[in-house]
Write a protein that holds these residues in place. Structure first.
Motif, PDB file in Angstrom:
ATOM      1  N   SER A  19       0.832  -1.207   0.000  1.00  0.00           N
ATOM      2  CA  SER A  19       0.000   0.000   0.000  1.00  0.00           C
ATOM      3  C   SER A  19       0.867   1.258   0.000  1.00  0.00           C
ATOM      4  CB  SER A  19      -0.924  -0.011   1.218  1.00  0.00           C
ATOM      5  OG  SER A  19      -1.675   1.163   1.283  1.00  0.00           O
ATOM      6  N   GLY A  20       1.955   1.213   0.746  1.00  0.00           N
ATOM      7  CA  GLY A  20       2.877   2.350   0.763  1.00  0.00           C
ATOM      8  C   GLY A  20       3.496   2.597  -0.598  1.00  0.00           C
ATOM      9  N   PHE A  21       3.888   1.529  -1.280  1.00  0.00           N
ATOM     10  CA  PHE A  21       4.435   1.670  -2.631  1.00  0.00           C
ATOM     11  C   PHE A  21       3.368   2.197  -3.593  1.00  0.00           C
ATOM     12  CE2 PHE A  21       7.858  -1.390  -1.383  1.00  0.00           C
ATOM     13  CZ  PHE A  21       8.937  -0.571  -1.695  1.00  0.00           C
ATOM     14  N   GLU A  22       2.135   1.709  -3.454  1.00  0.00           N
ATOM     15  CA  GLU A  22       1.040   2.197  -4.304  1.00  0.00           C
ATOM     16  C   GLU A  22       0.864   3.705  -4.121  1.00  0.00           C
ATOM     17  OE1 GLU A  22      -0.959   1.010  -6.599  1.00  0.00           O
ATOM     18  OE2 GLU A  22      -0.651  -1.142  -6.467  1.00  0.00           O
ATOM     19  N   SER A  23       0.898   4.151  -2.877  1.00  0.00           N
ATOM     20  CA  SER A  23       0.762   5.588  -2.593  1.00  0.00           C
ATOM     21  C   SER A  23       1.915   6.372  -3.203  1.00  0.00           C
ATOM     22  CB  SER A  23       0.711   5.825  -1.083  1.00  0.00           C
ATOM     23  OG  SER A  23      -0.433   5.242  -0.527  1.00  0.00           O
ATOM     24  N   LEU A  24       3.116   5.832  -3.099  1.00  0.00           N
ATOM     25  CA  LEU A  24       4.282   6.494  -3.673  1.00  0.00           C
ATOM     26  C   LEU A  24       4.151   6.624  -5.186  1.00  0.00           C
ATOM     27  CD1 LEU A  24       7.075   7.734  -3.359  1.00  0.00           C
ATOM     28  CD2 LEU A  24       8.019   5.412  -3.353  1.00  0.00           C
ATOM     29  N   ILE A  25       3.725   5.562  -5.840  1.00  0.00           N
ATOM     30  CA  ILE A  25       3.533   5.609  -7.297  1.00  0.00           C
ATOM     31  C   ILE A  25       2.497   6.660  -7.665  1.00  0.00           C
ATOM     32  CG2 ILE A  25       2.718   4.308  -9.311  1.00  0.00           C
ATOM     33  CD1 ILE A  25       3.904   1.774  -7.874  1.00  0.00           C
ATOM     34  N   THR A  26       1.401   6.695  -6.934  1.00  0.00           N
ATOM     35  CA  THR A  26       0.351   7.685  -7.193  1.00  0.00           C
ATOM     36  C   THR A  26       0.892   9.106  -7.045  1.00  0.00           C
ATOM     37  OG1 THR A  26      -1.386   6.157  -6.505  1.00  0.00           O
ATOM     38  CG2 THR A  26      -1.920   8.500  -6.445  1.00  0.00           C
ATOM     39  N   GLU A  27       1.666   9.332  -5.994  1.00  0.00           N
ATOM     40  CA  GLU A  27       2.221  10.670  -5.768  1.00  0.00           C
ATOM     41  C   GLU A  27       3.221  11.049  -6.855  1.00  0.00           C
ATOM     42  OE1 GLU A  27       1.079  12.956  -3.605  1.00  0.00           O
ATOM     43  OE2 GLU A  27      -0.416  11.424  -3.168  1.00  0.00           O
ATOM     44  N   ILE A  28       4.004  10.097  -7.324  1.00  0.00           N
ATOM     45  CA  ILE A  28       4.926  10.376  -8.440  1.00  0.00           C
ATOM     46  C   ILE A  28       4.126  10.790  -9.667  1.00  0.00           C
ATOM     47  CG2 ILE A  28       6.545   9.332 -10.088  1.00  0.00           C
ATOM     48  CD1 ILE A  28       7.567   7.590  -7.717  1.00  0.00           C
ATOM     49  N   GLU A  29       3.059  10.053  -9.960  1.00  0.00           N
ATOM     50  CA  GLU A  29       2.233  10.352 -11.139  1.00  0.00           C
ATOM     51  C   GLU A  29       1.556  11.710 -11.016  1.00  0.00           C
ATOM     52  OE1 GLU A  29      -0.197   6.838 -11.145  1.00  0.00           O
ATOM     53  OE2 GLU A  29       1.241   5.716 -12.362  1.00  0.00           O
ATOM     54  N   LYS A  39       9.652   9.665 -14.979  1.00  0.00           N
ATOM     55  CA  LYS A  39      10.118   8.383 -15.491  1.00  0.00           C
ATOM     56  C   LYS A  39      11.346   7.929 -14.715  1.00  0.00           C
ATOM     57  CE  LYS A  39      11.485   5.837 -19.638  1.00  0.00           C
ATOM     58  NZ  LYS A  39      11.862   4.752 -18.798  1.00  0.00           N
ATOM     59  N   SER A  40      12.245   8.840 -14.420  1.00  0.00           N
ATOM     60  CA  SER A  40      13.443   8.512 -13.667  1.00  0.00           C
ATOM     61  C   SER A  40      13.085   7.993 -12.268  1.00  0.00           C
ATOM     62  CB  SER A  40      14.339   9.753 -13.555  1.00  0.00           C
ATOM     63  OG  SER A  40      15.474   9.475 -12.777  1.00  0.00           O
ATOM     64  N   ALA A  41      12.143   8.638 -11.620  1.00  0.00           N
ATOM     65  CA  ALA A  41      11.703   8.203 -10.288  1.00  0.00           C
ATOM     66  C   ALA A  41      11.050   6.820 -10.353  1.00  0.00           C
ATOM     67  CB  ALA A  41      10.733   9.220  -9.691  1.00  0.00           C
ATOM     68  N   LYS A  42      10.222   6.616 -11.367  1.00  0.00           N
ATOM     69  CA  LYS A  42       9.561   5.316 -11.522  1.00  0.00           C
ATOM     70  C   LYS A  42      10.578   4.209 -11.838  1.00  0.00           C
ATOM     71  CE  LYS A  42       4.903   6.556 -12.953  1.00  0.00           C
ATOM     72  NZ  LYS A  42       3.931   6.409 -14.048  1.00  0.00           N
ATOM     73  N   VAL A  64       2.271  -6.623  -9.497  1.00  0.00           N
ATOM     74  CA  VAL A  64       1.261  -5.591  -9.735  1.00  0.00           C
ATOM     75  C   VAL A  64       1.893  -4.213  -9.705  1.00  0.00           C
ATOM     76  CG1 VAL A  64      -0.858  -4.542  -8.805  1.00  0.00           C
ATOM     77  CG2 VAL A  64      -0.583  -7.022  -8.785  1.00  0.00           C
ATOM     78  N   LEU A  65       2.766  -3.984  -8.738  1.00  0.00           N
ATOM     79  CA  LEU A  65       3.432  -2.690  -8.628  1.00  0.00           C
ATOM     80  C   LEU A  65       4.300  -2.411  -9.855  1.00  0.00           C
ATOM     81  CD1 LEU A  65       4.455  -2.965  -4.876  1.00  0.00           C
ATOM     82  CD2 LEU A  65       2.725  -1.423  -5.818  1.00  0.00           C
ATOM     83  N   LEU A  66       5.033  -3.407 -10.301  1.00  0.00           N
ATOM     84  CA  LEU A  66       5.886  -3.228 -11.481  1.00  0.00           C
ATOM     85  C   LEU A  66       5.069  -2.916 -12.732  1.00  0.00           C
ATOM     86  CD1 LEU A  66       8.619  -5.937 -10.861  1.00  0.00           C
ATOM     87  CD2 LEU A  66       8.927  -3.455 -10.847  1.00  0.00           C
ATOM     88  N   LYS A  67       3.891  -3.507 -12.844  1.00  0.00           N
ATOM     89  CA  LYS A  67       3.020  -3.202 -13.992  1.00  0.00           C
ATOM     90  C   LYS A  67       2.598  -1.747 -13.974  1.00  0.00           C
ATOM     91  CE  LYS A  67       1.246  -7.803 -14.857  1.00  0.00           C
ATOM     92  NZ  LYS A  67       0.115  -8.711 -14.789  1.00  0.00           N
ATOM     93  N   ARG A  68       2.338  -1.202 -12.776  1.00  0.00           N
ATOM     94  CA  ARG A  68       1.966   0.200 -12.675  1.00  0.00           C
ATOM     95  C   ARG A  68       3.103   1.126 -13.075  1.00  0.00           C
ATOM     96  NH1 ARG A  68      -0.763   2.906  -7.867  1.00  0.00           N
ATOM     97  NH2 ARG A  68      -0.632   4.577  -9.385  1.00  0.00           N
ATOM     98  N   LEU A  69       4.326   0.649 -12.929  1.00  0.00           N
ATOM     99  CA  LEU A  69       5.494   1.481 -13.228  1.00  0.00           C
ATOM    100  C   LEU A  69       5.911   1.413 -14.687  1.00  0.00           C
ATOM    101  CD1 LEU A  69       7.544   0.664 -10.025  1.00  0.00           C
ATOM    102  CD2 LEU A  69       6.543   2.874 -10.627  1.00  0.00           C
ATOM    103  N   SER A  70       5.364   0.492 -15.453  1.00  0.00           N
ATOM    104  CA  SER A  70       5.800   0.362 -16.848  1.00  0.00           C
ATOM    105  C   SER A  70       4.978   1.204 -17.785  1.00  0.00           C
ATOM    106  CB  SER A  70       5.755  -1.091 -17.283  1.00  0.00           C
ATOM    107  OG  SER A  70       4.468  -1.619 -17.138  1.00  0.00           O
TER     108      SER A  70
END
Length: 70
Positions: A19-29, A39-42, A64-70
């Protein structure tokens, strides 16, 4: 436990970590940074998620997390 952060219950509570990683990805986006910086952060986060220790702790949700980052 109220208003606490980073609490782990049981054996490496992978749901909370994921969940923490999901939140981080959302905030990066949502960031106002330029596309290259996002892109560099992801990419950096994806490299972290591929590390064997991180995979062992987070478990199957890494896919699942890696799919969100691609």
């Amino acid at each position: 436990i109220n208003h606490s952060q980073g609490i782990q219950v049981g054996d490496y509570n992978s749901l909370a970590i994921s969940s923490g990683f999901e939140s981080l990805i959302t905030e990066i986006e949502k960031s106002t940074a330029d596309t290259h910086a996002k892109k560099s952060a992801k990419d950096a986060l994806a490299n972290l998620l591929r590390h064997p220790i991180v995979v062992a702790v987070v478990g199957k949700s890494v896919e699942v997390l890696l799919k969100r980052l691609s």
